[in-house]
Design an enzyme around this catalytic site. Structure first.
Site: not given
Length: 293
Positions: A79, A110
């Site tokens: 963004e 992970e």
């Protein structure tokens, strides 16, 4: 047991709630996310202060995380370009499991500490880079591997976790603990833990952009107008900042590829677009400094 994994005693009968009570339980608990971020404000401010000179020296923002935390890092990174014209190559995000994990969970990714280190090292981090290590639990191996590599490379490390005394916060140069406590649905850190991380990341990156002169007053003057909505926003921002009418704002913006900063300086200084660009360059991008006294 980690607080984020501890079942909430407050909502032990959640599955028996009436619809309105069920919805209210989720909504009300989100206020705890805001309070957790407020409590961490001094550490967040410290991260901003430490990051500014590195960004001024050409450094990058690098986000590393897994699951919800990692996806929030991706979101923050992508963004920055349309909102502040921040170069895409200076806002990078690593997600355990690769880009595909943005859309579909990659089980076990992970847990790979070595991969976290390898992924971070592949970006060739340096002392001017700022690496955000994101883990609700605070002990995600992939994130800790990235942290190890970032520290070894001399990058500024900022660890965000939702549990006290979490390794990612303790081992980072700047640790930020967002103590959100138990979730309404036990262990579901996509709830208020995720909200708190979103607020913290928005706050850090937005504050950085203000310090880097991407904002004039509270106006988004360095946006990239890539669609009709943003073009119209550029016109409105220019009108607001300068007091000119729409025709004058649009005419000046058309001369500078709708770069609001340039248009604002040109109009307020009564200069050409070329002169405004030169003034901004001399002022290191600061609209205030570029304006005639």
């Amino acid at each position: 047991m980690l607080k984020t994994e501890t079942p909430s005693q407050q909502h032990a009968q959640l599955d028996q709630y009436l619809d309105i009570d069920l919805v209210s339980a989720f909504i009300d608990d989100q206020f705890n996310a805001v309070r957790a971020v407020q409590a961490a404000a001094p550490r967040i401010a410290a991260a901003v202060a430490a990051a500014v000179p590195r960004m001024q020296a050409g450094g990058r923002l690098i986000y590393a995380g897994a699951g919800t935390s990692g996806r929030l890092g991706v979101l923050d990174s992508v963004e920055l370009n349309p909102t502040f014209s921040w170069p895409n190559e200076r806002a990078l995000a690593l997600l355990a499991g690769g880009n595909g994990a943005m859309f579909q969970a990659v089980e076990g990714a992970e847990d790979d500490r070595a991969q976290g280190a390898a992924d971070l090292l592949a970006l060739a981090p340096g002392p001017n880079d700022v690496v955000f290590l994101l883990a609700a639990s605070g002990g995600t191996p992939y994130v800790l591997g990235a942290l190890d590599a970032a520290r070894e490379a001399g990058a500024l490390t900022v660890g965000l976790a939702n549990n006290a005394d979490a390794p990612v916060a303790l081992q980072a140069e700047i640790g930020i603990t967002l103590d959100t406590g138990e979730e309404v649905i036990s262990g579901s850190t996509r709830l208020k833990a995720g909200t708190s991380q979103k607020i913290a990341l928005n706050t850090i990156s937005s504050a950085l952009m203000v310090r880097l002169h991407k904002v004039y007053g509270n106006l988004m003057v360095d946006l990239k107008p890539t669609n009709a909505k943003l073009v119209q926003r550029s016109v409105r921002l220019t009108m607001h900042a300068t007091g000119v009418d729409e025709a004058a704002a649009r005419a000046t913006l058309e001369q500078c590829n709708f770069h609001v900063k340039v248009a604002v300086v040109a109009l307020l200084n009564k200069q050409s677009v070329e002169q405004a660009r030169a003034a901004l360059e001399q002022a290191q991008g600061s609209v205030r400094a570029a304006l005639k006294k």
